[in-house]
Design an enzyme around this catalytic site. Sequence first.
Site, PDB file in Angstrom:
ATOM      1  N   HIS A 144      10.324  13.913 -44.793  1.00 32.96           N
ATOM      2  CA  HIS A 144      11.695  13.794 -45.277  1.00 32.96           C
ATOM      3  C   HIS A 144      11.892  12.463 -45.987  1.00 32.96           C
ATOM      4  O   HIS A 144      11.434  11.429 -45.504  1.00 32.96           O
ATOM      5  CB  HIS A 144      12.686  13.908 -44.112  1.00 32.96           C
ATOM      6  CG  HIS A 144      12.773  15.292 -43.548  1.00 32.96           C
ATOM      7  ND1 HIS A 144      13.291  15.568 -42.302  1.00 32.96           N
ATOM      8  CD2 HIS A 144      12.407  16.499 -44.073  1.00 32.96           C
ATOM      9  CE1 HIS A 144      13.238  16.870 -42.074  1.00 32.96           C
ATOM     10  NE2 HIS A 144      12.701  17.450 -43.131  1.00 32.96           N
ATOM     11  N   ARG A 198       5.161  23.058 -44.229  1.00 34.32           N
ATOM     12  CA  ARG A 198       5.881  24.108 -44.933  1.00 34.32           C
ATOM     13  C   ARG A 198       4.901  25.221 -45.277  1.00 34.32           C
ATOM     14  O   ARG A 198       3.687  25.032 -45.227  1.00 34.32           O
ATOM     15  CB  ARG A 198       6.542  23.568 -46.202  1.00 34.32           C
ATOM     16  CG  ARG A 198       7.568  22.463 -45.930  1.00 34.32           C
ATOM     17  CD  ARG A 198       8.160  21.949 -47.233  1.00 34.32           C
ATOM     18  NE  ARG A 198       9.190  20.930 -47.005  1.00 34.32           N
ATOM     19  CZ  ARG A 198       8.967  19.635 -46.948  1.00 34.32           C
ATOM     20  NH1 ARG A 198       7.714  19.187 -47.097  1.00 34.32           N
ATOM     21  NH2 ARG A 198       9.961  18.775 -46.732  1.00 34.32           N
ATOM     22  N   LYS A 203       6.667  18.634 -50.913  1.00 33.27           N
ATOM     23  CA  LYS A 203       7.971  18.733 -51.555  1.00 33.27           C
ATOM     24  C   LYS A 203       8.346  17.381 -52.164  1.00 33.27           C
ATOM     25  O   LYS A 203       8.208  16.342 -51.528  1.00 33.27           O
ATOM     26  CB  LYS A 203       9.027  19.141 -50.522  1.00 33.27           C
ATOM     27  CG  LYS A 203      10.376  19.476 -51.120  1.00 33.27           C
ATOM     28  CD  LYS A 203      11.319  20.009 -50.078  1.00 33.27           C
ATOM     29  CE  LYS A 203      12.665  20.375 -50.692  1.00 33.27           C
ATOM     30  NZ  LYS A 203      13.599  20.939 -49.672  1.00 33.27           N
ATOM     31  N   TYR A 257      18.020  17.774 -36.421  1.00 33.59           N
ATOM     32  CA  TYR A 257      17.314  18.347 -35.274  1.00 33.59           C
ATOM     33  C   TYR A 257      17.744  17.721 -33.951  1.00 33.59           C
ATOM     34  O   TYR A 257      17.307  18.170 -32.892  1.00 33.59           O
ATOM     35  CB  TYR A 257      15.801  18.175 -35.446  1.00 33.59           C
ATOM     36  CG  TYR A 257      15.257  18.885 -36.652  1.00 33.59           C
ATOM     37  CD1 TYR A 257      15.184  20.272 -36.692  1.00 33.59           C
ATOM     38  CD2 TYR A 257      14.824  18.179 -37.772  1.00 33.59           C
ATOM     39  CE1 TYR A 257      14.690  20.937 -37.805  1.00 33.59           C
ATOM     40  CE2 TYR A 257      14.334  18.824 -38.889  1.00 33.59           C
ATOM     41  CZ  TYR A 257      14.269  20.202 -38.897  1.00 33.59           C
ATOM     42  OH  TYR A 257      13.797  20.857 -39.998  1.00 33.59           O
ATOM     43  N   ARG A 260       8.469  25.313 -38.231  1.00 32.15           N
ATOM     44  CA  ARG A 260       8.592  23.895 -38.610  1.00 32.15           C
ATOM     45  C   ARG A 260       9.812  23.271 -37.940  1.00 32.15           C
ATOM     46  O   ARG A 260       9.751  22.138 -37.452  1.00 32.15           O
ATOM     47  CB  ARG A 260       8.680  23.791 -40.130  1.00 32.15           C
ATOM     48  CG  ARG A 260       8.965  22.391 -40.663  1.00 32.15           C
ATOM     49  CD  ARG A 260       8.966  22.427 -42.185  1.00 32.15           C
ATOM     50  NE  ARG A 260       9.625  21.272 -42.774  1.00 32.15           N
ATOM     51  CZ  ARG A 260       9.028  20.129 -43.072  1.00 32.15           C
ATOM     52  NH1 ARG A 260       7.739  19.969 -42.823  1.00 32.15           N
ATOM     53  NH2 ARG A 260       9.703  19.142 -43.633  1.00 32.15           N
ATOM     54  N   HIS A 284       9.376  29.082 -41.633  1.00 30.43           N
ATOM     55  CA  HIS A 284      10.015  27.765 -41.575  1.00 30.43           C
ATOM     56  C   HIS A 284      10.657  27.510 -40.215  1.00 30.43           C
ATOM     57  O   HIS A 284      10.902  26.351 -39.859  1.00 30.43           O
ATOM     58  CB  HIS A 284      11.074  27.652 -42.667  1.00 30.43           C
ATOM     59  CG  HIS A 284      11.271  26.256 -43.173  1.00 30.43           C
ATOM     60  ND1 HIS A 284      10.345  25.590 -43.938  1.00 30.43           N
ATOM     61  CD2 HIS A 284      12.290  25.376 -43.001  1.00 30.43           C
ATOM     62  CE1 HIS A 284      10.777  24.386 -44.229  1.00 30.43           C
ATOM     63  NE2 HIS A 284      11.959  24.217 -43.672  1.00 30.43           N
TER      64      HIS A 284
END
Length: 389
Positions: free
Chosen positions: A327, A170, A195, A336, A304, A301
């Site tokens: 994640h 990120r 995150k 994705y 990414r 982003h």
Amino acid sequence: MMIRTVTPTTSPTIPSSGDADAPRHAPDSVRPLVLPKPRLLDQVRDALRTRHYSYRTEEAYIGWIKRFILFHCKRHPTEMGKLEVERFLTALAVDRHVAASTQNQALGALLFLYREVLERDFGWLDSVVRARRPERLPVVLTRAEVEALLGVLDGVSWIMAMLLYGSGLRVMECLRLRVKDIDFVRNEILVREGKGNRDRVTMLPVAVKDPLLRHLDGVRRVHGRDLKAGLGRVQLPDALARKYPNAAREWGWQWVFPAARICTDPRFGPPQRYHLHESVPQRAIRDATRKVGMTKPVGPHTLRHSFATHLLVAGSDIRTVQELLGHRDVKTTMIYTHVLNRGGHGVQSPADHLLAGRFGVLAREGETRSNPTGSAARSSDVGDLRSDS
């Protein structure tokens, strides 16, 4: 002789520990100090920091609580309830046209205010309607588009873009990298406090190793000049600056992408050098997109997103991609997989059949004009078939 009687003044007696009914008068010097109650927003900040929320969450929640109070003409939240909360959320959706995620963030700030700060867990808090987030597909670049984008970048901007695309970082994870977090021997990057305040390990692209090493040599020279000038400090997480007073000047703790100027604002402590602002890679990628002439909405982003998508196309396991991206749930990574299916899940459009048939008719007509004998022979064959049928 007249005798005058003098009444002795009684001195305050201190009752013994066994005398429970005797009054106790504490001197003024030992009376407990009553501090004024902090203001509402200060209470919100204290509650957020006690629970170790991120600084960005703190900024967002404080901003939404301010807007909520101003929306209702500066009424105190204790005087308001479900009706005022729903009016505020409705105004955000109807008048401001905010996205569903923005509306839910505002609701989360108000729920935190009432539950954690004011400690008033009303029954209506759970019944407030949350906005339904629509399912959006991420913007993904092709390999050729990524190559074209990187081709117009140079210097530090190129290195940051390569880490975004080659490591799946990120933007703030890239900018907050420290020298000690990069392992050039194992080709790994240790992402600290990503995150959700989670750490993870991702790959270091081999293609960026040499340029990154040369960049760090320049950063080390700048750090050496700062040390000679009595500076060279960086911000350390939590209370490490008190536990290790000299760690802020050590090379391992320095930012990989330091800012050009030293921050001298006394609100942030002694003069120290921060990392680059997030607008630097954002502006660089936006300018590169214009130079290339892309029509897609490309940002940092997006690289990414392209990292995850290209790994899945290459056959990488989705669990591995999930760990590299950081994640919490594999459902987030599943978004994705839409590129693995060809348009319409691999189904061919009927319009393509029409065009194929039209092109076939035009091709046969061209053959008829160029070879009428052959076409007559084919016509006789068709007539024979019709007669046989």
